[in-house]
Write an enzyme that holds these catalytic residues in place. Structure first.
Site, PDB file in Angstrom:
ATOM      1  N   GLU A   1       0.827  -1.215   0.000  1.00 53.50           N
ATOM      2  CA  GLU A   1       0.000   0.000   0.000  1.00 53.50           C
ATOM      3  C   GLU A   1       0.860   1.264   0.000  1.00 53.50           C
ATOM      4  O   GLU A   1       1.848   1.343   0.730  1.00 53.50           O
ATOM      5  CB  GLU A   1      -0.891  -0.051   1.243  1.00 53.50           C
ATOM      6  CG  GLU A   1      -1.785   1.167   1.457  1.00 53.50           C
ATOM      7  CD  GLU A   1      -2.795   0.904   2.578  1.00 53.50           C
ATOM      8  OE1 GLU A   1      -3.233  -0.249   2.746  1.00 53.50           O
ATOM      9  OE2 GLU A   1      -3.131   1.859   3.300  1.00 53.50           O
TER      10      GLU A   1
ATOM     11  N   HIS B   1     -10.265   3.031   2.489  1.00 57.19           N
ATOM     12  CA  HIS B   1      -9.406   3.446   3.598  1.00 57.19           C
ATOM     13  C   HIS B   1     -10.315   3.936   4.715  1.00 57.19           C
ATOM     14  O   HIS B   1     -11.326   4.602   4.457  1.00 57.19           O
ATOM     15  CB  HIS B   1      -8.484   4.572   3.128  1.00 57.19           C
ATOM     16  CG  HIS B   1      -7.618   5.140   4.204  1.00 57.19           C
ATOM     17  ND1 HIS B   1      -7.939   6.299   4.886  1.00 57.19           N
ATOM     18  CD2 HIS B   1      -6.454   4.704   4.730  1.00 57.19           C
ATOM     19  CE1 HIS B   1      -6.987   6.556   5.766  1.00 57.19           C
ATOM     20  NE2 HIS B   1      -6.067   5.609   5.697  1.00 57.19           N
TER      21      HIS B   1
HETATM   22 CA    CA Z   1      -2.567   3.558   4.515  1.00 57.26          CA
END
Ligand code: CA
Length: 376
Positions: free
Chosen positions: A220, A296
């Protein structure tokens, strides 16, 4: 029903144990909660991801456009507010502030109609979501491997079947910590890594190649959000899936992520990328491009509820009897405000979280907690 007021609550709480990610230390958690109030005694809550005080200023700039309006025309409000700052915004605070307002309007509409948001958005497509644990941050201690192993073992004991390690401490140290964690949790538990854009393409590729045998679920934010070429270079150089998007905004920002094929997993933050209205559009775009969508989520229970309402309506991508389901990012780091702002906390059981089914976001905000943590 008319909107009479847009309230903001800047919240702050000191941490017992400060922690760091690759970009800095946290010694307190903060939040900006937005409340849209009407003349009928019904109001809705939302949350903005990002720096609370600057975000509050933008919410205050938008508020006069909403006063006296019907709260139900959410799409109309989104367009008006976005266009109000379009020439000066388009990303960052302008969209984060809009996100909190959009979520509050959806919460309000759901409450007024007695329906959870996911029903109003065409769902549910799923009633519970598998969660992965976000934690494994850096502490002010010497032996990082020792406490990270303990923490990882605790998440496995909690029932999580996947967890995310914070990296970005230098390639050699990251490789060693990633190996230690995989060794600790064994092969059956999913392991993601998140550099919070600490690397350039060369180091991201070096790290990825050194841990390719560890079955990493995704890498990520390997490089800076602006470094699209770096994303593409890494993606071509490793077989680890690449993820990113928490620092990107709106359908227009994510259009480039998709057309340039930067990531395998898109991660807009519902409280940052434009709210529920915009993130549903981005999710549909991701589906059209065959890119996974995993929101997220790093806020209070209000942000978590918003993520769950969206997760309940994310399309299967692609559909099938054994379709890959989207995941909920379940922040396990210390956050004194997170569970306190809702009367009933959103919990995981054996790594699963139920989508709230009450009206609006499906949660009740604890107003006493809002006052207790208030820092404005
Ligand atoms: Ca992150």
């Amino acid at each position: 029903m008319r909107i009479t007021e847009v309230k903001t609550y800047v919240l702050s709480a000191d941490l017992a144990t400060p922690f760091a990610y690759s970009q800095g230390w946290y010694d307190r958690r903060m939040a900006l909660i937005v409340e849209v109030v009407t003349d009928q005694g019904i109001s809705g809550f939302g949350e903005c991801y990002g720096p609370p005080r600057p975000n509050r200023g933008v919410v205050e700039a938008y508020a006069p456009l909403l006063i006296g309006e019907s709260p139900f025309a959410i799409e109309r409000h989104w367009e008006r507010l976005y266009n109000h700052l379009r020439d000066h915004g388009r990303k960052g605070l302008a969209v984060q502030a809009l996100s909190g307002i959009d979520i509050a309007l959806w919460d309000l509409k759901g409450r007024a109609l007695g329906s959870p948001i996911h029903s109003l958005m065409g769902g549910p497509l799923r009633t519970r979501v598998q969660a992965y644990a976000t934690g494994l941050y850096r502490r002010r201690r010497d032996n990082h491997e020792a406490y990270l192993r303990e923490e990882a073992a605790s998440y496995a004991a909690d029932g999580f079947t996947a967890m995310k390690l914070k990296t970005g401490w230098g390639v050699a140290e990251d490789v060693a910590l990633t190996r230690a964690l995989r060794d600790e949790i064994g092969p059956a538990i999913g392991l993601m890594v998140d550099a919070n854009h600490a690397y350039d393409a060369a180091d991201a590729i070096a790290y990825a190649r050194a841990v390719e045998d560890l079955d990493i679920a995704w890498f990520e934010e390997p490089v800076a959000p602006e470094d699209h070429e770096g994303y593409r270079e890494l993606k071509a150089a490793t077989r680890i899936p690449v993820a990113g998007g928490e620092c990107e905004f709106t359908r227009w920002g994510f259009r480039r992520f998709l057309t340039e094929r930067l990531v395998h997993v898109l991660q807009p933050d519902t409280c940052s990328a434009g709210g529920l209205s915009e993130c549903k559009k981005i999710a549909d775009m991701a589906a059209a491009f065959g890119v996974r969508y995993v929101p997220h989520c790093w806020g209070t229970g209000i942000a978590r509820a918003a993520a769950l309402q969206l997760l309940a309506v994310l399309p299967h991508n692609p559909p099938g009897l054994c379709a890959t389901e989207p995941l909920l990012e379940f922040d396990m780091s210390e956050h004194p405000i997170r569970d306190a702002v809702t009367t009933v906390p959103i919990v995981q059981r054996d790594g699963w979280v139920d989508v709230p089914t009450g009206p609006g976001l499906g949660i009740e905000v604890d107003r006493a907690a809002l006052e207790r943590f208030r820092a404005d």
